[in-house]
Enzyme design. Structure first.
Site, PDB file in Angstrom:
ATOM      1  N   GLY A  96      -9.289 -23.154 -16.889  1.00  0.00           N
ATOM      2  CA  GLY A  96      -8.376 -23.929 -16.052  1.00  0.00           C
ATOM      3  C   GLY A  96      -8.437 -23.535 -14.581  1.00  0.00           C
ATOM      4  N   GLU A 120     -14.304 -21.822 -22.484  1.00  0.00           N
ATOM      5  CA  GLU A 120     -13.473 -22.296 -23.600  1.00  0.00           C
ATOM      6  C   GLU A 120     -14.174 -22.235 -24.949  1.00  0.00           C
ATOM      7  OE1 GLU A 120     -13.652 -23.749 -20.629  1.00  0.00           O
ATOM      8  OE2 GLU A 120     -11.643 -24.260 -19.933  1.00  0.00           O
ATOM      9  N   ALA A 151      -6.246 -21.175 -18.301  1.00  0.00           N
ATOM     10  CA  ALA A 151      -4.938 -21.460 -18.881  1.00  0.00           C
ATOM     11  C   ALA A 151      -4.487 -20.216 -19.627  1.00  0.00           C
ATOM     12  CB  ALA A 151      -5.050 -22.640 -19.835  1.00  0.00           C
ATOM     13  N   GLU A 184     -11.273 -25.473 -13.271  1.00  0.00           N
ATOM     14  CA  GLU A 184     -10.817 -26.872 -13.242  1.00  0.00           C
ATOM     15  C   GLU A 184      -9.857 -27.127 -12.072  1.00  0.00           C
ATOM     16  OE1 GLU A 184      -9.677 -26.493 -17.470  1.00  0.00           O
ATOM     17  OE2 GLU A 184     -10.643 -28.445 -17.717  1.00  0.00           O
TER      18      GLU A 184
END
Ligand code: COA
Length: 258
Positions: free
Chosen positions: A110, A133, A65, A113
């Site tokens: 992300g 993260e 992200a 993911e």
């Protein structure tokens, strides 16, 4: 049409390329909006039988992200960000058409993911996977704690989640996170070869495979019941009649998706 994505439709396969190579294809909100919209196209365009998601450039699939958008968020903003990401990735996971990730480099946060929300993954030899993260004082929010655990098991997943360590493509293959590791210039062709095979099968049966397999990861559903229902639905399709007749007549089946 999509400011952060390149798309090309060839042989009923939509190749979706996340196109922010200068930011290692990090998922900002515009990319997330575009991914949401392109999934609507995948769902609604009958010309599209399957899709590939990859990243632009030789270095990165998606490096996570976009961290620059995290600054100053409240609890409620953080939760809304995670929920929105989860919803978009559920849309990928629950598509009735196969979606394959071609991981052409970093698949971090992300990005890992996103790859895990696809139905299966291929990696180039330079690919690296991880959920870093914790380095930011965060945890994955787009389904990573759940899908990583489902795909590689709790012990391996928790080691990666808690350490933030990356694994290389060979380890990802050994863990079962990816199905193949290939030289980068062969990655897309291998995915297209597999999808051409899948695209020649009965589309309703292909969709039923996805629905039934996804039920394994859904605590509100009994996967065996879902399988019975999907089997029953396939049983009355024209394609099932065609497939069984073609086998008995020793000819190739021609499926119409009905
Ligand atoms: N969000 C926002 N920008 C990102 C990003 C992310 N997740 N990942 C990389 N970028 C940007 C960098 O800020 C840099 O931008 P700049 O050139 O304007 O400074 C550019 O992409 C290139 O990245 P850089 O760090 O210079 O490349 P590198 O080869 O030295 O390192 C990584 C590659 C992947 C190891 C490193 O970029 C990284 O750790 N990224 C963050 C990974 C992460 O924590 N993801 C989870 C987010 S929840």
């Amino acid at each position: 049409m999509y400011s952060t994505l390149l798309t090309s439709l060839e042989n009923n396969i939509l190749t979706i390329t996340i196109n922010r190579p200068d930011k290692l294809n990090a998922l900002n909100q515009q990319v997330m909006n575009d991914l949401n919209n392109v999934m609507d196209e995948v769902y609604n365009n009958a010309e599209i039988k399957s899709a590939i998601i990859t990243g632009a450039g030789p270095k990165s699939f998606v490096a996570g992200a976009d961290i620059s958008e995290f600054v100053g968020s409240s609890i409620e903003e953080g939760k809304a960000l995670a929920k929105r990401g989860q919803d978009i990735f559920f849309k990928i996971e629950n598509a009735a058409k196969p979606i394959v990730a071609c991981v052409n480099g970093f698949a971090l946060g992300g990005g890992c993911e996103l790859a895990m929300s696809c139905h299966f993954r291929l990696a180039s030899e330079n690919a690296k996977f991880g959920q870093p993260e914790v380095n930011l004082g965060l945890i994955p929010g787009y389904g990573g704690t759940q899908r990583l655990t489902q795909l590689i098991g709790k012990g391996r997943a928790l080691e990666l989640l808690m350490s933030g360590n990356m694994i290389d493509a060979a380890t990802a293959l050994q863990y079962g996170l990816v199905n193949y590791v290939l030289p980068q210039d062969q990655l897309l062709q291998k995915a297209k070869d597999i999808l051409n095979t899948i695209n020649s099968k009965a589309p309703i049966a292909v969709a039923a495979c996805i629905t039934a397999a996804n039920a394994v990861c859904n605590e509100t559903k009994n996967g065996f019941d879902v399988e019975v229902n999907e089997f029953g639905k396939c049983f009355i399709t024209d394609d099932m009649k065609e497939g069984t007749a073609a086998f008995l007549e020793k000819r190739k089946a021609i499926f119409k998706g009905k």
